[in-house]
Enzyme design. Sequence first.
Site, PDB file in Angstrom:
ATOM      1  N   ASP A  47      45.396  53.970 -66.001  1.00  0.00           N
ATOM      2  CA  ASP A  47      44.461  52.887 -65.700  1.00  0.00           C
ATOM      3  C   ASP A  47      45.172  51.854 -64.827  1.00  0.00           C
ATOM      4  OD1 ASP A  47      41.717  51.682 -66.591  1.00  0.00           O
ATOM      5  OD2 ASP A  47      43.146  50.035 -66.799  1.00  0.00           O
ATOM      6  N   ILE A  48      44.557  51.486 -63.721  1.00  0.00           N
ATOM      7  CA  ILE A  48      45.136  50.471 -62.840  1.00  0.00           C
ATOM      8  C   ILE A  48      45.028  49.115 -63.527  1.00  0.00           C
ATOM      9  CG2 ILE A  48      45.013  49.341 -60.583  1.00  0.00           C
ATOM     10  CD1 ILE A  48      43.733  51.944 -59.499  1.00  0.00           C
ATOM     11  N   ASN A  97      39.435  43.478 -57.318  1.00  0.00           N
ATOM     12  CA  ASN A  97      38.097  43.518 -56.720  1.00  0.00           C
ATOM     13  C   ASN A  97      37.529  42.119 -56.521  1.00  0.00           C
ATOM     14  OD1 ASN A  97      37.453  46.174 -56.113  1.00  0.00           O
ATOM     15  ND2 ASN A  97      36.554  46.600 -58.112  1.00  0.00           N
ATOM     16  N   HIS A 151      35.636  44.710 -52.768  1.00  0.00           N
ATOM     17  CA  HIS A 151      35.560  46.108 -53.184  1.00  0.00           C
ATOM     18  C   HIS A 151      36.186  47.064 -52.175  1.00  0.00           C
ATOM     19  CE1 HIS A 151      33.251  45.430 -56.840  1.00  0.00           C
ATOM     20  NE2 HIS A 151      32.608  44.488 -56.174  1.00  0.00           N
ATOM     21  N   ASP A 153      38.789  49.751 -53.299  1.00  0.00           N
ATOM     22  CA  ASP A 153      38.672  51.186 -53.005  1.00  0.00           C
ATOM     23  C   ASP A 153      39.938  51.721 -52.344  1.00  0.00           C
ATOM     24  OD1 ASP A 153      36.128  51.189 -54.080  1.00  0.00           O
ATOM     25  OD2 ASP A 153      35.100  51.227 -52.136  1.00  0.00           O
ATOM     26  N   GLU A 183      38.560  52.806 -62.359  1.00  0.00           N
ATOM     27  CA  GLU A 183      39.953  52.726 -61.951  1.00  0.00           C
ATOM     28  C   GLU A 183      40.852  53.556 -62.865  1.00  0.00           C
ATOM     29  OE1 GLU A 183      39.374  49.417 -64.904  1.00  0.00           O
ATOM     30  OE2 GLU A 183      38.193  50.200 -63.271  1.00  0.00           O
TER      31      GLU A 183
END
Length: 135
Positions: free
Chosen positions: A17-18, A25, A30, A34, A60
């Site tokens: 998980d980031i 974001n 966004h 991305d 994420e």
Amino acid sequence: MKKKWLKQRNFNLLIIDIDHFKKINDTYGHEVGDDVIRHVAQRINNSIRTKDIAVRWGGEEFIITFTDMTPPQLHIKAGQICHSIASVPILNLSITVSIGGISATDINFNDAYKAADKALYVSKNQGRNQYTIAE
């Protein structure tokens, strides 16, 4: 893909998980978010073998399954992935990940996922940018 995972019994699983992705974001937009996801995915792919299976799982999060890997090798791999992402900035941003994992023996995918997810939250609660492998 999911049916194949559900049939597995002896495998290793990492959930990645980031860290603080919502903040990325919200702060940078966004499109940057991305791009961060794409860069993280590339670093994950560069850290695993061609026979390992890595997929983006939700916003994420990523899941990787490994076969033919011992529990000590899973610890090493999780550490390598953490380091490969944190060691060099992505888009001039310090990006880190939290990882939860398990070496699953005679356990189904859903139970392994739940155990790895709990381990992920241990990593997050202990300060992020680290991995925890469920025992």
